[in-house]
Structure formats: C-alpha cells, structure tokens
Design an enzyme around this catalytic site. Structure first.
Site, PDB file in Angstrom:
ATOM      1  CG  ASP A 190      -2.188   0.745   1.045  1.00 25.50           C
ATOM      2  OD1 ASP A 190      -2.282   1.259   0.307  1.00 25.50           O
ATOM      3  OD2 ASP A 190      -3.114   0.235   1.806  1.00 25.50           O
ATOM      4  CG  ASP A 204      -9.279   2.713  -0.585  1.00 26.24           C
ATOM      5  OD1 ASP A 204      -8.995   1.433  -0.694  1.00 26.24           O
ATOM      6  OD2 ASP A 204      -8.581   3.539   0.282  1.00 26.24           O
TER       7      ASP A 204
HETATM    8  C1  DGJ Z   1      -5.852   1.730   2.035  1.00 27.34           C
HETATM    9  C2  DGJ Z   1      -6.259   0.576   1.222  1.00 27.34           C
HETATM   10  O1  DGJ Z   1      -6.749   0.868  -0.075  1.00 27.34           O
HETATM   11  C3  DGJ Z   1      -7.359  -0.391   1.870  1.00 27.34           C
HETATM   12  O2  DGJ Z   1      -7.731  -1.479   1.275  1.00 27.34           O
HETATM   13  C4  DGJ Z   1      -6.420  -0.579   3.028  1.00 27.34           C
HETATM   14  O3  DGJ Z   1      -5.636  -1.583   2.929  1.00 27.34           O
HETATM   15  C5  DGJ Z   1      -6.037   0.470   3.959  1.00 27.34           C
HETATM   16  N1  DGJ Z   1      -5.265   1.249   3.104  1.00 27.34           N
HETATM   17  C6  DGJ Z   1      -5.444   0.023   5.222  1.00 27.34           C
HETATM   18  O4  DGJ Z   1      -5.028   1.166   5.941  1.00 27.34           O
END
Ligand code: DGJ
Length: 750
Positions: free
Chosen positions: A478, A548
């Site tokens: 991430d 997201d």
């Molecule tokens: C952003 C990601 O896109 C989410 O799926 C998740 O992993 C969060 N970060 C966790 O902090």
C-alpha cells in the site's frame, strides 16, 4: 518489421496492422511522418509543403530559405527555442546558462527483441516478438547526445518509445525536461480523452474536443495518482467504442507525469509525454546519462475497444512478469472492511474457517498487525508483528489459514514512516522534509526518502525478513499519501530537483529486489485503492487494488474506466457489505458479485456474520466464478456498454475465453425506469458461422412481476450462430428493480 531506406532516410516500422514512419530530413533532422493503419510502403504522398511562414525562423544553415523552419515541421524529439516555439520534448541548461541545443541525426541500429531500460520498468519481448530501432542524435556543438528507442511488437499494435540523454560535452549540464516521446500529427480533428478522478473515485472518462493551445493531463503528486492517470487518447470525432481511429498513450511510470497536447497556429497537433517537467531537474556530469521512462503508443481503427485490446495485449504479455502472469488468481477474503484495526488470532481464525467453508482460497490480513498500530497514527516503519494482537505471531495466523487449506496474505506500507515509530526515533532524517519548515502530514504519516540507499536497504531487509520467516503467499503493498516537501537530507542543493524522480527509481529498485527474490509470492499493489494503477507498478506486481470504493455501482464506472488501458486480470475487485461503507448504498449480493467477477475476485466483509441464506448465495457465486475464472481473467475483454454512455444507467461487459469457446456476458442496469427502452446487446468477436449455446442464464432477482418476464425471454439451452448474436443481438428482459445484474454464458458447439 523495421526497414530503412538509405536514399530517402525513411524508417518504416510495421506489423500486420500498424505502421510508424520517421524520416531523416536534410541529413540532420528527425521528422515524424506517419502513425496509423499499416502501409505496405511509405512513398511520401504527402510531402512537406514549403511555405514562407511569418515569424517562423530558420536555422543558420538555411538563412536564405524562408520556407524552411522547424517551427512548422513534424518532429520526433523537438527542442525549444532553436526555431521551434511549440512544447519541446527536452530542455537542458548548459554550464554557461544557455538552454539552446540542436540535435542532428547521426546513425541508427536495428535489433531483434527489446532492450531493458536500466533501473526502470519497461515492456519486454523475445527476439521473435519485437524489433527495436535506436536512432542516435547529437547536438551540433557536441554538448548533448540522445538515443531514441522505438520498439514494434509482432502481436500487439503498440510502439514502445523512450529516450536516453547523455552529457557528451566537457562540462556539467542540467536536464530541465526529458520527455519519453513526442509526436506531431498533421491535423487536430480529434477529441481528447483522459481519465480523471479522486480517492475512491478513480478513472472517470472525460472526452472533449481538442482545443487550440496547450492542454495537459498531469500529476504533481510524486505518484501517478488517483486524480489523473498516465494515459491520454486522441479520438477522431466519429470514433466510439467499436469504430473509428484512436491514438492511445500510456506511460510505464509510477511518478508524476505530464501528457500534453498543443494545437498550433496551422492546426497541427503536438503530443508530448513523460516525467512531469514541473519541479524536475537532473544534473549530468560529463559522461553521465539519463534514461526516460517508456511510453506505449497505440493506434486503433476499431475505436476504444480496439485501443484497449492493444493495451491489454502488451500489458498481459509484455509488462506483467513472473509465474502469475499466466495463472488464474486466488479468490480472497480481506479483513479490512470486516474488522479494520480490531482483530486478533481468534477473529482471524474464524474468518479463515468461514472462508474455507465458502470455497475461498486466500485470506489476507490487512493493516494493523505490526508495531503498536491500533489506528492510523503510528508504527509505519516498525515491521515487527504485534504479539499482543496476534499471540501466535505471523506464523501462527498464517499457519491457521494454511491448516484450513487457504493461502495467507499480508499487508505492508513500506514506503512510509510514522513519527510515532521506533524507526523515526532512530532515523528522523529518513523522512522527506524541507529544511527549516515543519512537516506536512497526510493520514498522520511521512514518506521515506527512497532516494537514499540506506533507506532502501532497510525497506528491502524488513520486508524480506517477514517474508522469509513466515509462510506468506501474497502481499498487498500500500501507499497512502502523496509526496510533499520532497527534499532529501542526503543530496546537495543542486540535486534536490531529482528527489521526486529518484524516489520512484528508488521504489523500483526496492520492488525489483523484493519481488525477484520472492517469485512465488503474489504481489498486489495499492495506493489508497487505485492511486498508483499504472504499467510501471504492474511490471513488479501483477495486480492492483482498483479503488477504496467497493460499492458495486461505483465500481461499474471505475472498472470500465480502468479497462481502457488495463485488462481485468490486473484489477482487484471485492464484494463488500451493504449498506456500503463508502456510499451507504444497498445493492443485491448478485450485483456485487457480478461486478467483482470482472476483476481478481474476492470478499471484503465480515463473512462470519452472514446469514445462512447469504452464505449459500456466496457459495453459488464462488462455484460459478471458479468455472468461468479462466475466461474472465485470461481471455479477451470487451465493453459493450459503459456508465459513460448515454444516461449512464447501463453497463455490459463481454469476456471471451482464450480459445474463443466460452463467452461470459454480464449486464447491469443501475436504476429501473418505467417506460423503459428494450436493450439489445450485440456480442463481439464471435465466429460468424459457429453455433453458440446459451448454457447458463442468471437473471436479476426481485423483479416486481415475479421474474416471469425474464423467464419467458430466457434463451437458456438454445443455440444461435455467431453472426446472429453479433449483428441482431439478444434482448435484456425488462427489469423492475434497481441495481439489477444479469449473466449469460455461451459455449461454442463443435
Ligand atoms: C488503503 C487501502 O486501499 C485499503 O484497502 C486498506 O488496505 C487501507 N489502506 C489500510 O490502511
């Protein structure tokens, strides 16, 4: 095939469908002549018009030839200020402050295959899959040399371009701009299409007529970003999804970028793309060089779908590497929207048990397993398991998944550092920061200075230590903030303009070292969803978390937009809970499942809290998906309808298996409408005279007229020839419910 005609100075790159032509003019200038549908030969039916254009100057050698000016000629890698006033492909500042250079043609080489670009992700090809032309240019005063690389693929209608700039002089110089490519088109009868967006709202299509002057799609965020995608298309005004001419440009670069068009005074169009020159500066000592990222250039005469097919082909077979390139991906459950930071061994074990029962294949432990991270305020950089939460450590949680027959995956965010972390307490200078100014925060975190070798070694070492000491099959990587105050404590003032580029090059170094030493780990990249969905990241990690926003209806447009450049197998897509966590929408499970089946399928909700009825539905979806997965992931993809068409109320996607024997068609109608038009769907890419049986038909549930309407229109069990399905099409039954989703499977009969 690449041909060079010594007499005319014409280089002609061609495959079965496309031609790209450049020409050395007057023995010195490299001109762009053609990019489009394949030509059997280029004989110059459209020679340059020699017109005396007021205020378009002449190079010294042609002082008395007022009809000759670079200002009006189509060039391949133009400079600024030496008779051309349009946007340049490169700019340098020489030791004496001059920014003038003039590049002359020197020589060329043609080689089989495709050379790798040092330190950069780039397309790759075997010797029988591509040919590469390198054109050497040199400054007339010997201060700079440039190699332009052009690769043409045999099976993909794509030209890969990049440039390498050398300081061939005796004094240092600064590059102020170094584009990957430039191209001059003879007219401006195009629409400009780009993919804009935001966090949780990535890749929305925007199409506007090309205007006079300069227009730009760009990121200044240190990463390719949610807000803009490193992609641009120019469409003929009559071009649509399936017909018309389209030029597509996509950068193999994960940092900030710029893709500009300039329609100039005489109506021609210049396109220039590469690293964003805003804030870019790269110092070159004599003998040093700078390699630009690669650009992928597509020509299609079959509309946007044709462009996407070309991009998908090159991404699938010439960008994504490793064993997962050709393997179907596991169906996963991710605990993020199920538990957020609130989990322990017991919860994860329950999740694993339930996942196994539902037929899932991989359990992913997301954020919150390390340091003392209970929320997003701390611990980034401290990649040590929190044994208060996970008493059995990572091995414990991974083995509990393995014992149940699931694979195990883990989340990391290795490019970041929290101020509240042991790492920061030991190395405050490892974060990017402008001296004398306070930090700027985003999600309470700072960005590690990956331009530094010691920081990169730490990142590689800490991630590898975890991967080598627990049985981990999958990694979600991430990146949850963009770069601000990009100043490195390690670099001298004259090199601070390099930090944003060096950060991305540093990331590539880290990714190469980690992914190549762990070839059996499946990596998925993520940046707060799809904030770094680009071909550069896909070179290291074969899939990306698309957004997201997990709402099925929002995903119809996000995934349709993403599919312009990237194939379904690269997109993470999960079924999440309703009401949805991002938009509060309640949608049927079937709609959520069919939308997620477009990508690498998974679940991201607390499956342990589902009713028996819901679980039964999930089981049936998982079973269905396992059957059609090879078609969905490894086949060809077509957009029949997207939310960007018409009223934005309908979406239809078609998936054709590699051997063309299985076709999956999904259709979504967002809002029910009373006096509705009957929708006909015309399939694509079938054999006209082959018979196809409708082997499965799953209508939307909850029709107010009890589904009878759908039943009577069911084609299940019937067979049709390909031409009828493509040219007459099938009709979608009237739907009296919102958020409806349908699925058909066709099988070609022998
Ligand atoms: C952003 C990601 O896109 C989410 O799926 C998740 O992993 C969060 N970060 C966790 O902090």
């Amino acid at each position: 095939m690449i041909q060079f005609d010594e007499k005319t100075g014409v280089f002609h790159l061609s495959n079965e469908h496309i031609s790209y032509v450049l020409q050395v003019v007057r023995g010195r200038y490299l001109m762009h002549r053609y990019f489009g549908r394949r030509l059997c030969a280029f004989r110059d039916s459209r020679p340059f018009q020699e017109i005396d254009r007021g205020f378009s100057p002449q190079p010294a050698a042609y002082e008395n030839e007022r009809t000759f000016s670079l200002d009006v000629l189509p060039q391949e890698y133009p400079a600024y200020g030496h008779t051309d006033f349009r946007i340049p492909a490169y700019e340098v500042r020489l030791a004496d402050g001059t920014t003038t250079t003039e590049l002359f043609y020197q020589s060329y080489e043609i080689a089989k295959g495709k050379p790798q670009l040092q330190g950069l992700p780039a397309s790759y090809a075997a010797d029988d899959e591509a040919e590469t032309l390198t054109v050497h240019l040199e400054d007339s005063q010997g201060k700079l040399a440039v190699d332009l690389l052009y690769t043409i693929f045999a099976e993909a209608d794509v030209i890969a371009r990049s440039a390498r700039l050398y300081n061939s002089g005796k004094e240092a110089l600064d590059l102020l701009n170094a584009a990957s490519f430039a191209m001059d088109l003879p007219d401006h009868d195009y629409d400009r299409l780009n993919l804009w967006g935001g966090h949780a709202a990535e890749r929305t299509l925007e199409r506007v007529p090309l205007m006079h002057g300069i227009e730009e799609t760009a990121s200044r965020r240190g990463s390719s970003s949610h807000q803009a995608s490193p992609f641009l298309a120019l469409l003929r005004r009559d071009a649509g999804e399936t017909s018309g001419e389209v030029l597509g440009f996509s950068l193999v670069w994960s940092g900030e970028f710029s893709l500009k068009t300039e329609v100039e005074q005489f109506g021609t169009t210049r396109v220039v793309g590469g690293i964003n020159p805003f804030e870019f500066r790269w110092h070159l000592e004599p003998g040093e060089s700078f390699q630009t990222p690669e650009a992928l250039l597509v020509y299609s005469d079959a509309g946007l779908n044709g462009m996407s097919q070309a991009f998908h082909e090159v991404v699938r077979h010439h960008i994504v590497r490793g064993r997962f390139r050709d393997e179907v991906r596991p169906i996963l459950v991710n605990n993020w929207e199920a538990t957020y930071f609130d989990f322990d061994d017991a919860k994860m074990d329950n999740l694993a048990a339930c996942a196994k029962d539902l037929g899932l294949e991989l359990m992913v432990l997301d954020d919150g397993w390390f340091g003392k991270r209970e929320d997003d305020n701390s611990s980034l950089g401290d990649w040590k398991v929190n044994t208060e939460k996970l008493k059995g450590g990572l091995t414990g949680v991974a083995e509990s998944a393995h014992k149940r027959g699931l694979k195990f995956g883990l989340w990391f965010e290795p490019e970041m550092i929290s101020v509240d972390s042991d790492l920061y307490r030991a190395h405050p200078d490892w974060a990017l920061k402008a001296p004398d100014y306070p930090y700027t925060f985003s999600r309470h975190q700072l960005v590690l200075d990956l331009s530094r070798a010691d920081v990169r070694d730490y990142v590689v070492d800490s991630v590898c230590t975890i991967l080598d000491n627990a049985p981990i099959d999958y990694v979600k990587w991430d990146f949850n903030r963009h770069l601000t105050d990009a100043f490195s404590a390690k670099l001298p003032p004259e090199r601070q303009g390099e930090v944003r580029t060096r950060f991305v090059l540093g990331l590539y170094d880290v990714l190469e070292r980690i992914t190549q030493t762990h070839p059996d780990v499946l990596f998925e990249s993520c940046s707060g969803g799809g904030g770094r969905f680009d071909a550069g990241m896909l070179y290291y990690m074969p899939q990306t978390w698309t957004s997201d926003d997990t709402d099925a209806i929002c995903r119809l447009s996000i995934q349709s937009g993403t599919s312009l450049v990237f194939p379904p197998i690269t997109m993470g897509a999960h079924v999440s809970v309703t009401p949805n966590h991002q938009v509060g929408r309640v949608t049927p499970m079937q709609t959520r499942a069919f939308a997620a089946m477009m990508g690498c399928y998974g679940y991201e909700l607390d499956i342990t809290r589902m009713s028996d009825e819901e679980k039964a539905e999930v089981r049936s979806h998982v079973e269905l998906y396992k059957k059609i997965r090879p078609t969905m992931q490894l086949g060809h993809f077509y957009r029949l309808l997207t939310p960007f068409d018409g009223k934005g109320n309908e979406t239809a996607w078609e998936f054709v298996s590699k051997d063309s024997r299985e076709i999956v068609l999904v259709y979504f109608k967002t809002l029910a409408t009373p006096a509705t038009e009957i929708r006909t769907l015309k399939l694509q890419s079938l054999n006209e005279d082959a018979l196809y049986e409708v082997s499965t038909y799953i209508p939307a549930k909850g029709l107010s007229h009890d589904g009878a309407g759908s039943k009577s229109l069911s084609l299940e069990g019937k067979s049709f020839y390909g031409d009828e399905l493509m040219y007459s099409g099938i009709e979608v039954p009237k739907i009296d419910t919102d958020f409806a989703a349908y699925l058909w499977i066709f099988h070609k009969k022998d």
